[in-house]
Write a protein that holds these residues in place. Structure first.
Motif, PDB file in Angstrom:
ATOM      1  N   GLN A 184       8.144   1.098  -4.469  1.00 44.35           N
ATOM      2  CA  GLN A 184       7.038   1.286  -3.532  1.00 44.35           C
ATOM      3  C   GLN A 184       6.481  -0.056  -3.070  1.00 44.35           C
ATOM      4  O   GLN A 184       6.359  -0.993  -3.867  1.00 44.35           O
ATOM      5  N   PHE A 186       3.103  -1.627  -0.877  1.00 48.70           N
ATOM      6  CA  PHE A 186       1.779  -1.306  -0.345  1.00 48.70           C
ATOM      7  C   PHE A 186       1.191  -2.526   0.349  1.00 48.70           C
ATOM      8  O   PHE A 186       1.304  -3.641  -0.144  1.00 48.70           O
ATOM      9  N   ARG A 187       0.525  -2.274   1.477  1.00 48.05           N
ATOM     10  CA  ARG A 187      -0.076  -3.366   2.248  1.00 48.05           C
ATOM     11  C   ARG A 187      -1.490  -3.690   1.789  1.00 48.05           C
ATOM     12  O   ARG A 187      -1.964  -4.805   2.000  1.00 48.05           O
ATOM     13  N   THR A 188      -2.198  -2.692   1.238  1.00 51.04           N
ATOM     14  CA  THR A 188      -3.587  -2.887   0.845  1.00 51.04           C
ATOM     15  C   THR A 188      -3.833  -2.325  -0.554  1.00 51.04           C
ATOM     16  O   THR A 188      -3.101  -1.442  -1.010  1.00 51.04           O
ATOM     17  N   GLU A 190      -6.330  -0.503  -1.263  1.00 47.53           N
ATOM     18  CA  GLU A 190      -6.737   0.886  -1.045  1.00 47.53           C
ATOM     19  C   GLU A 190      -5.541   1.830  -1.023  1.00 47.53           C
ATOM     20  O   GLU A 190      -5.571   2.898  -1.639  1.00 47.53           O
ATOM     21  N   SER A 191      -4.480   1.445  -0.325  1.00 47.03           N
ATOM     22  CA  SER A 191      -3.301   2.316  -0.251  1.00 47.03           C
ATOM     23  C   SER A 191      -2.615   2.427  -1.607  1.00 47.03           C
ATOM     24  O   SER A 191      -2.137   3.504  -1.984  1.00 47.03           O
ATOM     25  N   GLY A 194      -4.795   4.742  -3.752  1.00 43.67           N
ATOM     26  CA  GLY A 194      -4.628   6.125  -3.294  1.00 43.67           C
ATOM     27  C   GLY A 194      -3.340   6.732  -3.814  1.00 43.67           C
ATOM     28  O   GLY A 194      -3.320   7.895  -4.273  1.00 43.67           O
ATOM     29  N   TRP A 195      -2.276   5.953  -3.753  1.00 46.88           N
ATOM     30  CA  TRP A 195      -0.983   6.426  -4.272  1.00 46.88           C
ATOM     31  C   TRP A 195      -1.054   6.616  -5.783  1.00 46.88           C
ATOM     32  O   TRP A 195      -0.553   7.627  -6.295  1.00 46.88           O
TER      33      TRP A 195
END
Length: 202
Positions: A184, A186-188, A190-191, A194-195
Motif C-alpha cells: 500500500q 499513501f499520500r497523507t 489521513e489516508s 483511514g485505511w
C-alpha cells in the motif's frame, strides 16, 4: 505492520502541511512500527538550512523596503506600510523558529519511536547501479533503503507513506515496492489512518 516514511513526512511536520503527522509519529498505534532511512534525517536538516537561507533572503528584501519607506515622511500610506513591513520581519522570524522547533521535535520523536534504517554499502552500490530517479539521486537512495529493508521483513505487512507523489507515487516505482512486499502507498497521514481503521473493522 511496518510503516515506511521518508524526508517529506518530517518536512510536512516542520512546515505544518500535515496536521496529523506529528501525532502519528509521537503516539503511533500499537500495531504500527514506523521505519525511516537514516539519510532522511540528514536530508531534513539540509532542507531546514535551505529554508533558513530563503527566509534570510526574504528578510533582507523586507529591510530594503523598510529603508525606502522610512524616507517618505509625508504619505500616510508609506507610514502604514512601514508598520506592516516591520511586522512582517518579526513574523518571518517567528515562522522560521516554528519550522525549526517542529522539525527538531519530529526528529526527537523519531529517535524515540521509530526504527532508523542504517545505510549499508550494498544499499549504496545498488542505488548507484540502478537509477529510478535520474535527477533525484537522494530519492533513489531512499527508495533502495526501503526496498532492501522490506526484503528482510517478508512476513510483515508493509506500507509506505509519502507526500512526494511525483517520485514515490510513480507507477514505475510502485511495482518494485509491491515486489518487495510494500503493498500500500499513501499520500497523507489521513489516508493512511483511514485505511488502518478500516482494516481493524474487517
Amino acid at each position: 505492520m511496518r510503516l515506511y516514511i521518508e524526508t517529506n513526512f518530517l518536512m510536512s511536520i516542520a512546515t505544518g502541511r500535515d496536521s496529523q503527522a506529528y501525532n502519528l509519529l509521537s503516539t503511533p498505534p500499537s500495531s504500527v512500527r514506523i521505519a525511516i532511512p537514516s539519510i532522511c534525517c540528514m536530508e531534513a536538516l539540509s532542507a531546514l538550512e535551505e529554508e533558513l537561507k530563503r527566509r534570510n533572503r526574504f528578510e533582507n528584501e523586507l529591510n530594503l523596503q523598510i529603508s525606502q519607506l522610512r524616507r517618505d515622511v509625508t504619505s500616510p500610506y508609506a507610514k502604514s506600510l512601514l508598520f506592516h513591513v516591520r511586522q512582517s520581519v518579526l513574523e518571518n522570524r517567528g515562522l522560521l523558529n516554528d519550522i525549526k522547533e517542529r522539525l527538531f521535535q519530529a526528529l526527537d520523536q523519531l529517535a524515540a519511536q521509530a526504527e532508523i534504517i542504517a545505510l549499508t554499502a550494498n544499499m549504496l552500490q545498488t542505488s548507484l547501479n540502478t537509477a529510478f530517479f535520474e535527477k533525484e539521486p537522494t530519492d533513489n537512495l531512499i527508495l533502495y533503503n526501503i526496498l532492501q529493508d522490506a526484503s528482510v521483513h517478508p512476513t510483515e505487512v508493509k506500507v509506505f507513506l509519502s507526500g512526494n507523489v511525483k517520485e514515490f507515487g510513480a507507477l514505475e516505482v510502485q511495482q518494485p515496492l509491491r515486489d518487495a512486499g510494500v503493498e500500500q502507498y499513501f499520500r497523507t497521514t489521513e489516508s493512511f489512518l483511514g485505511w488502518l481503521n478500516s482494516q481493524s473493522t474487517l
